[in-house]
Design a protein around this motif. Sequence first.
Motif, short mmCIF file in Angstrom:
data_model
loop_
_atom_site.label_atom_id
_atom_site.label_comp_id
_atom_site.label_asym_id
_atom_site.label_seq_id
_atom_site.Cartn_x
_atom_site.Cartn_y
_atom_site.Cartn_z
N MET A 31 88.49 40.44 -2.32
CA MET A 31 89.28 40.91 -1.21
C MET A 31 89.41 39.82 -0.16
O MET A 31 88.53 38.99 -0.01
CB MET A 31 88.63 42.13 -0.56
N GLN A 32 90.47 39.89 0.57
CA GLN A 32 90.70 38.92 1.63
C GLN A 32 91.18 39.67 2.86
O GLN A 32 92.05 40.53 2.78
CB GLN A 32 91.73 37.90 1.19
N ALA A 33 90.58 39.32 4.00
CA ALA A 33 90.96 39.97 5.25
C ALA A 33 92.19 39.30 5.82
O ALA A 33 92.32 38.08 5.81
CB ALA A 33 89.81 39.89 6.26
N GLY A 34 93.08 40.11 6.34
CA GLY A 34 94.29 39.59 6.96
C GLY A 34 94.05 39.15 8.38
O GLY A 34 94.73 38.27 8.89
N SER A 35 93.08 39.78 9.04
CA SER A 35 92.74 39.41 10.42
C SER A 35 91.24 39.62 10.62
O SER A 35 90.55 40.22 9.78
CB SER A 35 93.53 40.26 11.42
N ILE A 36 90.77 39.15 11.74
CA ILE A 36 89.34 39.25 12.04
C ILE A 36 88.91 40.71 12.20
O ILE A 36 87.80 41.09 11.83
CB ILE A 36 89.01 38.43 13.30
#
Length: 87
Positions: free
Chosen positions: A1-6
């Motif tokens: 998974m990868q976060a789009g924002s903090i």
Amino acid sequence: MQAGSISEINTITTLLSYIYGNSLTVTTIQQAVSSVQVIITSFSFLVILIGSISLFVGAVGIMGITLARVYQRTREIGIMKTLRANN
């Protein structure tokens, strides 16, 4: 998974912990940075403590030497005055 924002990091961390349970430990970059900051703060405090102790020991040593010289000189002046020596 990868976060789009903090702001999504905590959500993804909670989701991964829910999916994998106790078999997976999730550590975020913020937690790692926080741990490093605690270590650096502790090390800085230790260095300041050692420096303060060293400074105190040095000051006591200098004071002892100075007092010994003053006492020695006072005795010399007293003996010279007893013998009526000139300045």
